[in-house]
Design an enzyme around this catalytic site. Structure first.
Site, PDB file in Angstrom:
ATOM      1  N   LYS A   1     -68.927  15.807  17.194  1.00  0.00           N
ATOM      2  CA  LYS A   1     -68.269  14.804  16.341  1.00  0.00           C
ATOM      3  C   LYS A   1     -68.928  14.754  14.968  1.00  0.00           C
ATOM      4  O   LYS A   1     -70.132  14.885  14.902  1.00  0.00           O
ATOM      5  CB  LYS A   1     -68.387  13.409  16.999  1.00  0.00           C
ATOM      6  CG  LYS A   1     -67.706  13.311  18.341  1.00  0.00           C
ATOM      7  CD  LYS A   1     -68.012  11.977  19.034  1.00  0.00           C
ATOM      8  CE  LYS A   1     -69.393  11.950  19.632  1.00  0.00           C
ATOM      9  NZ  LYS A   1     -69.701  10.716  20.402  1.00  0.00           N
TER      10      LYS A   1
ATOM     11  N   ASP B   1     -54.222   4.515  26.987  1.00  0.00           N
ATOM     12  CA  ASP B   1     -54.209   5.190  28.291  1.00  0.00           C
ATOM     13  C   ASP B   1     -55.579   5.750  28.653  1.00  0.00           C
ATOM     14  O   ASP B   1     -55.918   5.870  29.823  1.00  0.00           O
ATOM     15  CB  ASP B   1     -53.207   6.351  28.278  1.00  0.00           C
ATOM     16  CG  ASP B   1     -51.768   5.867  28.283  1.00  0.00           C
ATOM     17  OD1 ASP B   1     -51.546   4.674  28.607  1.00  0.00           O
ATOM     18  OD2 ASP B   1     -50.874   6.670  27.956  1.00  0.00           O
TER      19      ASP B   1
END
Lengths: 312, 312
Positions: B233, B32
């Site tokens: 990250k 998505d």
């Protein structure tokens, strides 16, 4: 009676003992050569530590050999001898073992090809020792003012003939040098990555601690993701050269320093006696902290305590 | 049929699969929202990577949500939106999650007192995000030209009211900033040490890799001997903010990046699908090296392969 043989069980050995008027005489008697770290032991920056000259004079008058083993790479042996003289201490170049010298000797011992170049992240001392050893050093102070403009199409050139990068303390560290070292280590096949030492901090001035060579070395590790060959303390690489000139039994040598993870570990690694002085970067609480795993044989506040205790 | 459920045993999962015309449709259909790293995926320096615009347009036309998650801390979200626009991509600030924003949000979430200051080893983006979040940042580019003269009696002053040091990529790194950060972290009680990220290298220009934020962070670790809190990250800290605005099932999100140890690990840590593109710092041989332990679900040469494969 004091001395190595009766220093007790392994458990007892893990507790450093203070120098006292009871143990000083047998301790000093059992040592033929004292190896001294400089920053934090002999001086802080350009200031001699209290009564160092008298202490060294007394030790020499007792027939002790005095040798200096320093991780500071900013000076060559010759430059160190001049600094000692300026501070009123007469020391020959041959009695000084500094990590700039060790870096050049490492290349020599490993037959580094003299037609290859050495890129230096560091100061004058490394370049001078490289030259004395017959190697071509580039970089160093000269690259301290070079800027990088990260413009599109900007391409950073580096010398493909660099076969070793030597990293030491560098108070002109910048992005230019970091990229130069990074490209040599990553892209030049077989390029050596040599660290003079990894001291986290040091007394570059008398009033304060500053980021040490460990800072510059860590930065180069950060970009290259490689680990260096360390030639300074606690590596015993310098001991081989030292023993050529001063062929003593290492068990009759005592390393005197202010850092646990370099000086004291070096002494222990080399099989020497060890004395920690608290006049530099290590406090008594750090020494006694349960997390500390490096235990000197003795500790004392400062070098001249030896003199005071001998005189008591 | 392709998809997560049938990706096989644990052993089989440890082999990244190339995107092919056979698996592309089911892969894209099952996602998505695509989370894109920027450097090495969307652009290199200031140059868009081949056919990125068309690929993003096609994905958007298929109803996919497009989100950008970058470790680059040199810009704020606002500055990133401008860069996207300059490169011909229309992206809203809200779709951009950069590590400069993450650093400011970390302080916000942890109720950092607004009367305390934040010392920045980094560039403009961190200062701008701190200001937007209501914090007082000092240091940054302004300290890039400050020199240190290690003279006797020289004393380096630092602000005792600094309660956090944020370290990110900084191409004006120097000894002044390293000492400032060192003193705050070592001497200011409770001072936080926050790293935007630890990328070893990055494509700061299109032609070359340069030392990344991991270099500056490692330098500060080297002097302080402390480890930072990493907000970029692979830490999933940014995911919380991302999910507030894009409340998708993470298993229907796919992280697309060029780094294994940041992008792919972040995706895996967050429970997302992962796609490694080889247009940045990771080569196929690095991915397939037996020492590599981070395995994306898919890999492909560059982002536009998705487009080519969909069109086949």
């Amino acid at each position: 009676m004091e001395g190595r043989a009766e220093s007790g069980t392994d458990d007892e050995k893990n507790v450093a003992r203070p120098l006292t008027s009871d143990n000083i005489r047998s301790f000093v008697d059992s040592v033929d050569a004292f190896l001294f770290d400089c920053d934090g032991v002999i001086w802080k920056g350009n200031k001699l530590i209290d009564r160092v000259t008298e202490t060294l004079n007394v030790l020499r008058s007792m027939g002790k050999n005095i040798i200096f083993v320093t991780n500071n790479s900013t000076k060559s042996r010759k430059q160190y001898a001049k600094k000692f003289l300026r501070l009123g201490l007469s020391v020959s170049e041959e009695e000084i073992f500094c990590s700039s010298f060790a870096a050049a000797m490492f290349l020599k011992v490993n037959e580094f090809p003299p037609d290859k170049k050495v890129y230096v992240v560091g100061e004058e001392g490394i370049l001078e020792e490289l030259e004395i050893a017959g190697f071509k050093g580039i970089g160093g102070p000269e690259d301290g003012k070079k800027l990088v403009d990260l413009k599109p199409n900007c391409y950073f050139e580096h010398d493909k003939n660099v076969g070793a990068v030597v990293v030491g303390f560098d108070h002109y560290i910048n992005f230019y040098k970091l990229q130069y070292a990074n490209l040599c280590i990553r892209e030049n096949p077989g390029c050596l990555f040599i660290a003079t030492n990894r001291d986290a901090v040091g007394h570059m001035t008398d009033l304060q601690e500053w980021p040490g060579s460990g800072t510059m070395v860590a930065a180069v590790c950060g970009s290259t993701q490689k680990e260096p060959i360390v030639v300074g303390k606690p590596s015993t690489f310098m001991m081989d050269f030292l023993l050529k000139r001063f062929p003593f039994d290492t068990s009759k040598m005592c390393m005197v320093g202010d850092r646990l993870d370099t000086d004291i570990l070096f002494g222990k690694n080399a099989g020497c006696r060890t004395l920690l002085v608290l006049s530099g970067v290590t406090s008594l609480s750090t020494l006694e902290d349960p997390s500390n795993e490096i235990h000197p044989e003795y500790y004392s506040g400062k070098l001249s305590d030896v003199l005071d205790l001998l005189e008591e």
